[in-house]
Write an enzyme that holds these catalytic residues in place. Sequence first.
Site, mmCIF file in Angstrom:
data_model
loop_
_atom_site.group_PDB
_atom_site.id
_atom_site.type_symbol
_atom_site.label_atom_id
_atom_site.label_comp_id
_atom_site.label_asym_id
_atom_site.label_seq_id
_atom_site.Cartn_x
_atom_site.Cartn_y
_atom_site.Cartn_z
ATOM 1 N N CYS A 114 0.809 -1.225 0.000
ATOM 2 C CA CYS A 114 0.000 0.000 0.000
ATOM 3 C C CYS A 114 0.840 1.272 0.000
ATOM 4 O O CYS A 114 0.356 2.331 -0.401
ATOM 5 C CB CYS A 114 -0.951 -0.002 1.193
ATOM 6 S SG CYS A 114 -2.061 -1.422 1.217
ATOM 7 N N HIS A 252 -3.534 7.089 1.663
ATOM 8 C CA HIS A 252 -3.879 5.739 1.226
ATOM 9 C C HIS A 252 -5.288 5.437 1.709
ATOM 10 O O HIS A 252 -5.621 5.655 2.882
ATOM 11 C CB HIS A 252 -2.886 4.734 1.808
ATOM 12 C CG HIS A 252 -3.327 3.315 1.671
ATOM 13 N ND1 HIS A 252 -3.748 2.782 0.470
ATOM 14 C CD2 HIS A 252 -3.439 2.316 2.587
ATOM 15 C CE1 HIS A 252 -4.096 1.518 0.652
ATOM 16 N NE2 HIS A 252 -3.916 1.217 1.927
ATOM 17 N N ASN A 282 -10.024 -0.415 -0.800
ATOM 18 C CA ASN A 282 -8.563 -0.365 -0.670
ATOM 19 C C ASN A 282 -7.940 -0.966 -1.926
ATOM 20 O O ASN A 282 -8.003 -2.173 -2.143
ATOM 21 C CB ASN A 282 -8.138 -1.147 0.574
ATOM 22 C CG ASN A 282 -6.640 -1.102 0.820
ATOM 23 O OD1 ASN A 282 -5.867 -0.739 -0.049
ATOM 24 N ND2 ASN A 282 -6.229 -1.491 2.021
#
Length: 325
Positions: A114, A252, A282
């Site tokens: 990520c 993020h 996500n």
Amino acid sequence: MSVRSVIRGSGSALPRRAVSNAEMTTMVDTTDEWIVERTGIRNRYIAGEGETTSTLATEAARKALEAAGVDASRIDLIVLATATPDQTFPATATIVQHNLGCNGGIAFDVAAVCSGFLYALATADSMIRSGMARCALVIGAETMSRLLDWEDRTTCVLFGDGAGAVVLEAVDVDETDPKAPGILATRLHADGAHNELLYVDGGPSTTGTVGKLRMKGREVFRHAVTNLANVLKEVLETTGHDAEEIDWVVPHQANFRILDATARKLDLPADKVIVTVDHHANTSAASVPLAYDTAVRDGRIKPGDLVMFEAMGGGFTWGASLARV
């Protein structure tokens, strides 16, 4: 005068298939209320037949080039962040390079999950400042759905697929001008002591399989809020800016609770935080550039704005970057 890496344009791409929470309830034992309350996610996009990390990355790259007004032939560096490459090798970046017809320059992947886009951005920025490149594509692209255990309701509802890209160009600027564009500073960190909290249980040199994503969500949340708040402060101290000067934070997009808790810890107004997790879920390394491109195209982020990018991922890896766009 000195050289800075300036963001010239951005682009993004999503798979054709959108999957709502309502559809997720037909696949696993969950509810829309449970997902929204704990994550803020309402929708995600899932790659289908013919859609891969490289196809999404290529589409995002083409849109970024168009937005920047830059021909692909000028690209001499591609850094692609992904945890879901098309193949173990060659690097997915080389596939994108070929798709764009800009062969001959530098092209490689980085893997920081990520945080990958920030690691890629820092790498490209360093190579531009050193003179190794003049015009770069920095891409975050993922097909996380292909790493998910679709029987694990605690993880499969959290992730989606997509890609985002920016064009970085070397520009001579006056460093004494507070409004001069470009990446001002980036700080990156990692701590492998916590890799068992977020990982994939397979790989070429261990199981010989792709593996599935495993996560201990509560522990990840605790580390994320602390680490992200600290690295944002570190970047602000490095640049001499105050949090109040930031026009936008592009984080993020892991979980709305993490976004909210981090903003509160830094006393940042919620309306300065770009949130797309509700629509995209996500998307790992794709989430920061995807959120950035969304906010540029809807008019929130404008030329001259001071933008803070931040992310944390498995490893743990984390980082932040401040740029005048």
